[in-house]
Design an enzyme around this catalytic site. Sequence first.
Site, PDB file in Angstrom:
ATOM      1  N   ASP A  48       5.529   7.361  11.546  1.00 22.69           N
ATOM      2  CA  ASP A  48       5.092   6.092  10.960  1.00 22.69           C
ATOM      3  C   ASP A  48       4.743   6.318   9.477  1.00 22.69           C
ATOM      4  O   ASP A  48       3.981   7.227   9.149  1.00 22.69           O
ATOM      5  CB  ASP A  48       3.857   5.628  11.748  1.00 22.69           C
ATOM      6  CG  ASP A  48       3.456   4.209  11.439  1.00 22.69           C
ATOM      7  OD1 ASP A  48       4.313   3.411  11.013  1.00 22.69           O
ATOM      8  OD2 ASP A  48       2.258   3.885  11.655  1.00 22.69           O
ATOM      9  N   ASP A  50       8.628   5.126   3.803  1.00 23.76           N
ATOM     10  CA  ASP A  50       8.026   3.941   3.205  1.00 23.76           C
ATOM     11  C   ASP A  50       7.889   4.130   1.702  1.00 23.76           C
ATOM     12  O   ASP A  50       6.956   4.766   1.219  1.00 23.76           O
ATOM     13  CB  ASP A  50       6.657   3.664   3.838  1.00 23.76           C
ATOM     14  CG  ASP A  50       5.980   2.455   3.212  1.00 23.76           C
ATOM     15  OD1 ASP A  50       6.607   1.785   2.361  1.00 23.76           O
ATOM     16  OD2 ASP A  50       4.826   2.177   3.576  1.00 23.76           O
ATOM     17  N   GLU A  56      11.366   0.095   4.490  1.00 25.28           N
ATOM     18  CA  GLU A  56      10.508  -1.090   4.351  1.00 25.28           C
ATOM     19  C   GLU A  56      10.764  -1.778   3.014  1.00 25.28           C
ATOM     20  O   GLU A  56      10.910  -1.139   1.979  1.00 25.28           O
ATOM     21  CB  GLU A  56       9.030  -0.703   4.449  1.00 25.28           C
ATOM     22  CG  GLU A  56       8.106  -1.923   4.294  1.00 25.28           C
ATOM     23  CD  GLU A  56       6.621  -1.595   4.458  1.00 25.28           C
ATOM     24  OE1 GLU A  56       6.273  -0.755   5.308  1.00 25.28           O
ATOM     25  OE2 GLU A  56       5.817  -2.185   3.721  1.00 25.28           O
ATOM     26  N   GLY A  59       1.501  -3.993  11.297  1.00 25.14           N
ATOM     27  CA  GLY A  59       0.249  -4.746  11.292  1.00 25.14           C
ATOM     28  C   GLY A  59       0.208  -5.754  12.411  1.00 25.14           C
ATOM     29  O   GLY A  59      -0.236  -6.886  12.237  1.00 25.14           O
TER      30      GLY A  59
HETATM   31 ZN   LIG Z   1       2.547   0.106   9.159  1.00 25.30          ZN
END
Ligand SMILES: [Zn+2]
Length: 291
Positions: free
Chosen positions: A80, A102, A132, A213
């Site tokens: 993640d 990310d 992302e 989220g």
């Molecule tokens: Zn996240």
Amino acid sequence: MLMNLKDVLAVANEHGFAVPAFNTSSNMILTGVIEACEEKKAPVIIAIHPDELHFVKKSFVKAVIEEAYQAKIPVCIHLDHGASFEQVMEAIQCGFTSVMIDASSRPFEENVAICKKVCEAAHAVNVSVEGELGTIGVADSQGGWTYGAPADQIIYTDPDNAADFIAKTGVDALAIAIGTSHGIYPKDMEPKLRIDLLKKIKEKVKIPLVLHGGSANLDNEMAEAAEYGINKINISSDIKDPFYQKCREVLQDKGIREPNQIYPSCIEVLKEAVYHKIDLFRASDKAKLYR
Ligand SMILES: [Zn+2]
């Protein structure tokens, strides 16, 4: 069965549901998540953030791999919010079957360049990549997040940019910003999901979409997101909070000290939260689609 993210999400994309990704950084959480998903016959993504990996050490990943091999459901092990090429390579070396890179806080072209580089390396060893675009907010400071923008400064994902980004990078899944934030929202802040924007992105983008989220949002909004094209929803606070609330309650008994006395009831409440998410995301009984 151990799978990569691309294969896990392809089925979700085809059949219109979302696979839950639970942030997992202890054996107790792992046990609860895997047990609950097996009972619900739902595929699952075990998400481990670099900070979590640093805490649990690499040997924990070996335990997750072992659980995945033994499980009767598809299990993906996903990094993640990988922040750098080096972090991603380390995760691949550990045995992760999927990585997120990310670089959403960087300019578009820089984000493209690093995602492309990660895709070339990861795809060579059958590891999937999530990128992302846009920024997901940070709603509270409890998670210790070092990424994301204040929740009132979310930059929404632009549908045309998203299509361009995927064509240029080759990512297998894309995290989009449609109004969620990490963590649990303050009382005076009401999360509002832009389902209209999700629909526009889904028209232009064929690969699976990811929602970060996912905790503390309205149940009906999460269900709608799964219905309109989100195929992976990240959950962290919503399983950890009930787990540790129960721990506090159990530990009121000052004499208790054995893990096998403390944790079983905490794992049970965590499992209840997992069942609920699986139902919301329409992921229940979907494991059979993978055979
Ligand atoms: Zn996240």
